[in-house]
Design an enzyme around this catalytic site. Structure first.
Site: not given
Ligand code: CA2
Length: 149
Positions: A24, A102
């Site tokens: 991310y 995303h």
């Molecule tokens: O890629 C993306 O933006 C997602 O929507 C992020 C979600 C994931 O479940 C999707 O499949 C793809 C996860 C968001 C959780 O956010 C975090 C950010 C930093 C560290 C951990 C989690």
């Protein structure tokens, strides 16, 4: 009065920049908000920027956006992407375009991340550009609704 768009963020996106930077990146949600505000301003748009870990709160905000006749709605539903019929049902009531964002390329990750309920209500989907995907979504939305691009 500038037109207003909503940018909604789902569960755990408040932790952006703190964990899994290899997926991310290192930018925080505050950085994403700054980027959204700067991009929207260039297009003469105002932004309601929100994040919630609660499905019902996100549904409430989508209904608020509808009641306030938002010009468009950008949503990163995070973990609710693959599960939430409730968010889909709220989104389909909007007349304004919905853009799904995303940060990561969900198609290059685990198979379960690839099915999105939200996509059924989305005019466009942006994924894999990191946080720049939000700026791309705002620019694309501005073109769709016919404001200064
Ligand atoms: O890629 C993306 O933006 C997602 O929507 C992020 C979600 C994931 O479940 C999707 O499949 C793809 C996860 C968001 C959780 O956010 C975090 C950010 C930093 C560290 C951990 C989690």
């Amino acid at each position: 009065m500038p037109k207003t768009i909503y940018v909604l963020n789902g569960p755990s996106l408040n932790l952006l920049g703190e964990r899994q930077p290899e997926i991310y990146g290192r930018a925080t949600l505050a950085d994403v908000e700054k980027l959204c505000r700067a991009t929207a301003k260039r297009h003469g748009l105002a932004v309601e920027f929100r994040q919630s870990n609660h499905e019902g709160e996100i549904v409430d905000w989508i209904q608020e956006a509808r009641a306030k006749k938002t010009a468009g709605l950008i949503i990163n539903p995070a973990g609710y992407t693959t599960t939430s019929v409730a968010i889909l049902d709220a989104l389909v009531t909007l007349k304004a375009p919905v853009i799904e964002v995303h940060i990561s390329n969900i198609h290059a990750r685990e198979e379960f991340r690839r099915h999105s309920y939200v996509s059924k209500a989305a005019r466009a989907v942006v994924c894999g550009f990191g946080i720049n995907g939000y700026a791309l979504a705002i620019t694309g939305l501005a073109a769709l609704i016919g404001v200064k691009v």
